[in-house]
Scaffold this motif. Structure first.
Motif, PDB file in Angstrom:
ATOM      1  N   LEU A  41       0.883  -1.177   0.027  1.00  0.00           N
ATOM      2  CA  LEU A  41       0.139  -0.096   0.114  1.00  0.00           C
ATOM      3  C   LEU A  41       0.931   1.535   0.212  1.00  0.00           C
ATOM      4  O   LEU A  41       2.043   1.150   0.390  1.00  0.00           O
ATOM      5  N   VAL A  42       0.378   2.451  -0.265  1.00  0.00           N
ATOM      6  CA  VAL A  42       1.006   3.832  -0.231  1.00  0.00           C
ATOM      7  C   VAL A  42       0.178   4.683   0.680  1.00  0.00           C
ATOM      8  O   VAL A  42      -0.993   4.658   0.719  1.00  0.00           O
ATOM      9  N   VAL A  43       0.931   5.453   1.391  1.00  0.00           N
ATOM     10  CA  VAL A  43       0.489   6.289   2.283  1.00  0.00           C
ATOM     11  C   VAL A  43       0.910   7.718   1.566  1.00  0.00           C
ATOM     12  O   VAL A  43       2.048   8.229   1.488  1.00  0.00           O
ATOM     13  N   GLN A  44      -0.315   8.714   1.319  1.00  0.00           N
ATOM     14  CA  GLN A  44      -0.049  10.003   0.605  1.00  0.00           C
ATOM     15  C   GLN A  44       0.245  10.976   1.806  1.00  0.00           C
ATOM     16  O   GLN A  44      -0.632  11.186   2.565  1.00  0.00           O
ATOM     17  N   GLY A  45       1.455  11.678   2.094  1.00  0.00           N
ATOM     18  CA  GLY A  45       1.676  12.396   3.163  1.00  0.00           C
ATOM     19  C   GLY A  45       1.554  13.654   2.449  1.00  0.00           C
ATOM     20  O   GLY A  45       1.267  14.010   1.243  1.00  0.00           O
ATOM     21  N   VAL A  46       1.981  14.742   3.248  1.00  0.00           N
ATOM     22  CA  VAL A  46       1.831  15.985   2.639  1.00  0.00           C
ATOM     23  C   VAL A  46       2.997  16.300   1.711  1.00  0.00           C
ATOM     24  O   VAL A  46       2.696  16.953   0.523  1.00  0.00           O
ATOM     25  N   ARG A  47       4.141  15.867   1.815  1.00  0.00           N
ATOM     26  CA  ARG A  47       5.183  16.148   0.984  1.00  0.00           C
ATOM     27  C   ARG A  47       5.541  14.776   0.286  1.00  0.00           C
ATOM     28  O   ARG A  47       6.153  14.937  -0.849  1.00  0.00           O
ATOM     29  N   SER A  48       5.593  13.856   0.842  1.00  0.00           N
ATOM     30  CA  SER A  48       6.055  12.593   0.301  1.00  0.00           C
ATOM     31  C   SER A  48       5.201  11.527   0.286  1.00  0.00           C
ATOM     32  O   SER A  48       4.118  11.571   0.842  1.00  0.00           O
ATOM     33  N   ARG A  49       5.170  10.420  -0.715  1.00  0.00           N
ATOM     34  CA  ARG A  49       4.277   9.211  -0.668  1.00  0.00           C
ATOM     35  C   ARG A  49       5.239   7.903  -0.001  1.00  0.00           C
ATOM     36  O   ARG A  49       6.210   7.923  -0.370  1.00  0.00           O
ATOM     37  N   PHE A  50       4.721   7.283   0.885  1.00  0.00           N
ATOM     38  CA  PHE A  50       5.488   6.227   1.365  1.00  0.00           C
ATOM     39  C   PHE A  50       4.862   4.903   1.208  1.00  0.00           C
ATOM     40  O   PHE A  50       3.872   4.696   0.847  1.00  0.00           O
ATOM     41  N   PHE A  51       6.041   4.153   0.443  1.00  0.00           N
ATOM     42  CA  PHE A  51       5.582   2.709  -0.024  1.00  0.00           C
ATOM     43  C   PHE A  51       5.614   1.809   1.065  1.00  0.00           C
ATOM     44  O   PHE A  51       7.045   1.636   1.822  1.00  0.00           O
ATOM     45  N   CYS A  52       4.627   1.140   1.388  1.00  0.00           N
ATOM     46  CA  CYS A  52       4.294   0.208   2.843  1.00  0.00           C
ATOM     47  C   CYS A  52       4.151  -1.134   2.446  1.00  0.00           C
ATOM     48  O   CYS A  52       3.532  -1.434   1.548  1.00  0.00           O
ATOM     49  N   MET A  53       4.368  -2.048   3.486  1.00  0.00           N
ATOM     50  CA  MET A  53       4.187  -3.614   3.365  1.00  0.00           C
ATOM     51  C   MET A  53       3.033  -3.645   4.417  1.00  0.00           C
ATOM     52  O   MET A  53       3.213  -2.984   5.687  1.00  0.00           O
ATOM     53  N   LEU A  54       1.873  -4.280   4.256  1.00  0.00           N
ATOM     54  CA  LEU A  54       1.000  -4.431   5.377  1.00  0.00           C
ATOM     55  C   LEU A  54       1.486  -5.911   6.048  1.00  0.00           C
ATOM     56  O   LEU A  54       1.764  -6.914   5.631  1.00  0.00           O
ATOM     57  N   THR A  55       1.599  -5.628   7.516  1.00  0.00           N
ATOM     58  CA  THR A  55       2.156  -6.560   8.301  1.00  0.00           C
ATOM     59  C   THR A  55       1.255  -7.269   9.279  1.00  0.00           C
ATOM     60  O   THR A  55       1.489  -8.310  10.038  1.00  0.00           O
ATOM     61  N   ASP A  56       0.376  -6.515   9.295  1.00  0.00           N
ATOM     62  CA  ASP A  56      -0.958  -7.175  10.461  1.00  0.00           C
ATOM     63  C   ASP A  56      -2.179  -6.785  10.266  1.00  0.00           C
ATOM     64  O   ASP A  56      -2.256  -5.532   9.469  1.00  0.00           O
ATOM     65  N   VAL A  57      -3.206  -7.170  10.622  1.00  0.00           N
ATOM     66  CA  VAL A  57      -4.664  -7.086  10.487  1.00  0.00           C
ATOM     67  C   VAL A  57      -5.262  -7.147  11.745  1.00  0.00           C
ATOM     68  O   VAL A  57      -5.055  -8.281  12.317  1.00  0.00           O
ATOM     69  N   ALA A  58      -6.111  -6.277  12.101  1.00  0.00           N
ATOM     70  CA  ALA A  58      -6.780  -6.505  13.409  1.00  0.00           C
ATOM     71  C   ALA A  58      -8.387  -5.845  13.428  1.00  0.00           C
ATOM     72  O   ALA A  58      -8.646  -5.151  12.598  1.00  0.00           O
ATOM     73  N   LEU A  59      -9.056  -6.161  14.340  1.00  0.00           N
ATOM     74  CA  LEU A  59     -10.526  -5.535  14.680  1.00  0.00           C
ATOM     75  C   LEU A  59     -10.634  -4.866  15.680  1.00  0.00           C
ATOM     76  O   LEU A  59      -9.823  -5.105  16.757  1.00  0.00           O
ATOM     77  N   GLY A  60     -11.477  -3.756  15.458  1.00  0.00           N
ATOM     78  CA  GLY A  60     -11.400  -2.719  16.601  1.00  0.00           C
ATOM     79  C   GLY A  60     -12.663  -2.178  17.052  1.00  0.00           C
ATOM     80  O   GLY A  60     -13.495  -2.303  16.254  1.00  0.00           O
ATOM     81  N   THR A  61     -13.198  -1.798  18.244  1.00  0.00           N
ATOM     82  CA  THR A  61     -14.374  -1.342  18.779  1.00  0.00           C
ATOM     83  C   THR A  61     -14.288  -0.153  19.384  1.00  0.00           C
ATOM     84  O   THR A  61     -13.172   0.134  20.235  1.00  0.00           O
ATOM     85  N   ALA A  62     -15.178   0.702  19.249  1.00  0.00           N
ATOM     86  CA  ALA A  62     -15.262   2.070  19.927  1.00  0.00           C
ATOM     87  C   ALA A  62     -15.548   2.275  21.068  1.00  0.00           C
ATOM     88  O   ALA A  62     -15.257   2.964  22.201  1.00  0.00           O
ATOM     89  N   ASN A  63     -16.322   0.967  21.603  1.00  0.00           N
ATOM     90  CA  ASN A  63     -16.717   0.910  23.060  1.00  0.00           C
ATOM     91  C   ASN A  63     -17.054  -0.474  23.289  1.00  0.00           C
ATOM     92  O   ASN A  63     -17.271  -1.498  22.653  1.00  0.00           O
ATOM     93  N   GLN A  64     -16.423  -0.848  24.712  1.00  0.00           N
ATOM     94  CA  GLN A  64     -16.396  -2.138  25.219  1.00  0.00           C
ATOM     95  C   GLN A  64     -17.982  -2.722  25.225  1.00  0.00           C
ATOM     96  O   GLN A  64     -17.939  -3.768  25.490  1.00  0.00           O
ATOM     97  N   ARG A  65     -18.757  -1.918  25.605  1.00  0.00           N
ATOM     98  CA  ARG A  65     -20.222  -2.437  25.432  1.00  0.00           C
ATOM     99  C   ARG A  65     -20.743  -3.490  24.452  1.00  0.00           C
ATOM    100  O   ARG A  65     -21.379  -4.127  24.675  1.00  0.00           O
ATOM    101  N   ILE A  66     -20.161  -3.008  23.240  1.00  0.00           N
ATOM    102  CA  ILE A  66     -20.292  -3.673  22.049  1.00  0.00           C
ATOM    103  C   ILE A  66     -19.754  -4.997  22.118  1.00  0.00           C
ATOM    104  O   ILE A  66     -20.491  -5.923  21.712  1.00  0.00           O
ATOM    105  N   ILE A  67     -18.719  -5.315  22.818  1.00  0.00           N
ATOM    106  CA  ILE A  67     -18.115  -6.580  22.797  1.00  0.00           C
ATOM    107  C   ILE A  67     -18.692  -7.292  23.752  1.00  0.00           C
ATOM    108  O   ILE A  67     -19.107  -8.512  23.823  1.00  0.00           O
ATOM    109  N   ALA A  68     -19.325  -6.666  24.998  1.00  0.00           N
ATOM    110  CA  ALA A  68     -19.857  -7.281  25.955  1.00  0.00           C
ATOM    111  C   ALA A  68     -21.267  -7.788  25.501  1.00  0.00           C
ATOM    112  O   ALA A  68     -21.812  -8.827  25.995  1.00  0.00           O
ATOM    113  N   ASN A  69     -21.855  -7.122  24.548  1.00  0.00           N
ATOM    114  CA  ASN A  69     -23.356  -7.560  24.217  1.00  0.00           C
ATOM    115  C   ASN A  69     -23.320  -7.425  22.618  1.00  0.00           C
ATOM    116  O   ASN A  69     -24.127  -6.467  22.001  1.00  0.00           O
TER     117      ASN A  69
END
Length: 581
Positions: A38-66
């Motif tokens: 993947l590439v990340v477009q910064g303000v001045r430069s473009r960064f060429f990157c390798m994807l090394t990990d994938v994860a899931l996130g939640t904004a609220n722990q109550r979602i995981i609880a129920n």
């Protein structure tokens, strides 16, 4: 330049730990695969990157609880992107940076000391209308910084890949396509000039296609004339036809079939080679007077010799010179006793040495004396620009492989050292040796920490390219190779490995290895490899190039076009001779 649909935004990260990216709601996390670029477009430069990990996130722990039920599609869609989201971790590998005089982004002004600078407010206000330059107008640089918060992430484009890895028909470089990225149809090229400059390794557990990877690399080296090759073919896989590793029985072409005028096959077992239908194979024999104590020392484990026996072998060599083995094998117990009394040898050790060396009489290629020097014949072929494959046939036990490989390599290396020293003295281009790459299998047996300091292969690996000789080591147990030697391996082409020690060994001397270890552990068991080191600008995971009829056609056409008139004439004369004219 259009970058396409943004995939996510950078939320946090560091130069050493990588970037954390929150995926946009409309991006499916299942489309994000480890090893993707993947590439990340910064303000001045473009960064060429390798994807090394994938994860899931939640904004609220109550979602995981129920959590919502899987059938509640509406609630899951409501939560997607706000309450639940996917994240990926990127390792920045390279950055595209505009030249200093470029001032399109927010209008760079003159700063202190006359340098070009852009104010933060100008840069941020211009992001909405910013159109990035093409990668061809930007310089490729090592990563020294990271993009700012909320920089957008995109799929890497074909142009990005070409800028990083080049293309195979580049007239300025000897590039060779080794494969393609996991999710793109664009070649990933090795710079073969840089590849042959240092010793290299092909690693992977049994059944992952190391032989096919090695065959690809050798074919590319021969096609591009990057180096001349000496290949010790333990299992008769490289010279002529070999069995495919697929489920159905089939064969694949060897190097002699792809490059009939550039490859010569020598055999230690002429009967086996003849049964396989290999044409124009040359016999190779060795004699007892060519075996030195160093050759026996390397094979001491396979012969079952003690250190005391090796010490007494030196006494025999000092007494009898090159004929020490023939003299030993013909000696009686009384003669051994008299020798020990005179030279202060140990009778038991010499008797044990004699008994173990009788095994050499069972080797088909070993002779008491040879009509001429076959090793010099191999050397003449290499100096003529021919790539040499030495087949072992039925003589493929470890004793034979280590003995023959060591004997031939030591003598060829001595010759190259002499030629290199002459070239360094005269500076005459005609004296410059042709770059030689020596391929060995089961490399950990030659580069074991206990013996590597005294073997020719350890010497070659540590010398790098000093005498124009390098190694291509093929092994399924890289943890068995000495750490110092592994640190000198320039380019590492690695298929799947499961053992933690082997994975750690691959990254000996590699900065930022933590993220790459997870990438290596998740490779498919077939036709995937992680490539890192001197011949590529950054680590890359590829689907390796198929070794099939399409590849044969590409290689064959190139080989025919590159032949000179003299080579074509020689091939025609050979064909006429075969037809009886």
């Amino acid at each position: 330049m259009t970058l396409g649909q943004p995939l996510g935004s950078v939320t946090q990260g560091s130069l050493t730990g990588g970037l954390e990216v929150r995926l946009h709601p409309d991006i499916l996390v299942e489309d994000m695969r480890v090893g993707k670029f993947l590439v990340v477009q910064g303000v001045r430069s473009r960064f060429f990157c390798m994807l090394t990990d994938v994860a899931l996130g939640t904004a609220n722990q109550r979602i995981i609880a129920n959590p919502p039920s899987w059938e509640d599609t509406f609630l899951r869609e409501v939560l997607a992107g706000s309450g639940t989201y996917g994240t990926i971790t990127l390792a920045p590998m390279l950055m595209f940076t505009p030249p200093l005089e470029y001032g399109e982004i927010g209008g760079w002004g003159d700063g202190e000391n006359g340098t070009k600078q852009a104010s933060k407010s100008q840069n941020l206000s211009s992001l909405a209308s910013f159109q990035p330059q093409t990668s061809t107008t930007m310089e490729l640089m090592p990563v020294k910084t990271i993009p700012s918060h909320f920089s957008q992430v995109y799929d890497a484009s074909v142009e990005d890949f070409r800028r990083v890895f080049g293309w195979e028909d580049d007239p300025q470089r000897k590039n060779f396509s080794i494969g393609k990225p996991l999710d793109m149809d664009v070649p990933v090229c090795l710079d073969l000039n840089r590849f042959v400059e240092r010793s290299n390794g092909v690693f992977g557990k049994s059944g992952t296609g190391k032989s096919f990877l090695t065959r690809l690399l050798l074919a590319g080296t021969i096609r591009k004339n990057a180096a001349v090759n000496l290949i010790f073919d333990m299992h008769s896989e490289y010279g002529w036809e070999a069995v495919s590793e697929g489920k159905q029985f089939s064969t694949v072409k060897g190097l002699k079939q792809l490059f009939p005028n550039k490859v010569e096959v020598y055999t230690l077992d002429p009967e086996s080679t003849k049964r396989r239908g290999v044409p124009h194979a040359q016999e190779l024999y060795l004699s007892y007077d060519q075996i030195e104590v160093e050759d026996i020392k390397l094979c001491s484990r396979d012969l079952g010799l003690s250190d005391a026996s090796i010490d007494n072998a030196n006494i025999l060599f000092a007494e009898f010179g090159k004929s020490w083995i023939l003299q030993l094998l013909s000696m009686t117990n009384e003669e051994i006793k008299l020798l020990c009394e005179e030279k202060r040898g140990h009778q038991g050790s010499i008797t044990a040495l004699q008994r173990k060396l009788f095994r050499l009489e069972n080797l088909k290629y070993m002779r008491a004396a040879c009509p001429h020097n076959y090793v010099n014949q191999v050397l003449r072929s290499l100096e003529a620009g021919k790539n040499v494959v030495i087949e072992f046939g039925s003589q493929s036990d470890m004793l034979s492989y280590m003995l023959v490989t060591n004997m031939i390599t030591r003598r060829i290396h001595q010759h190259y050292v002499s030629k290199a020293e002459k070239f360094l003295q005269t500076k005459n281009p005609n004296d410059k040796p042709t770059q030689l790459m020596i391929t060995i299998e089961e490399a950990h047996r030659f580069l074991d920490p206990a013996i590597v300091q005294s073997t020719i292969f350890g010497t070659i690996a540590r010398e790098m390219r000093k005498y124009f000789v390098t190694l291509l080591v093929v092994d399924q147990r890289p943890s068995g190779i000495d750490n110092e030697v592994m640190s000198q391996i320039g380019t590492r082409v690695t298929a799947l490995l499961n053992d933690e020690k082997d994975i750690d060994a691959i990254f000996t001397g590699v900065a930022g290895a933590g993220a790459l270890k997870s990438v290596l552990a998740k490779l498919d068991s077939k036709q995937q490899a992680l490539i890192l080191g001197h011949a590529v600008p950054m680590p890359v995971v590829v689907r390796t190039r198929p070794y099939d009829s399409v590849f044969y056609q590409e290689i064959g056409d190139a080989a025919w076009e590159e032949r000179s008139d003299e080579e074509v004439f020689a091939a025609a004369e050979l064909a006429k001779a075969d037809l009886g004219f």
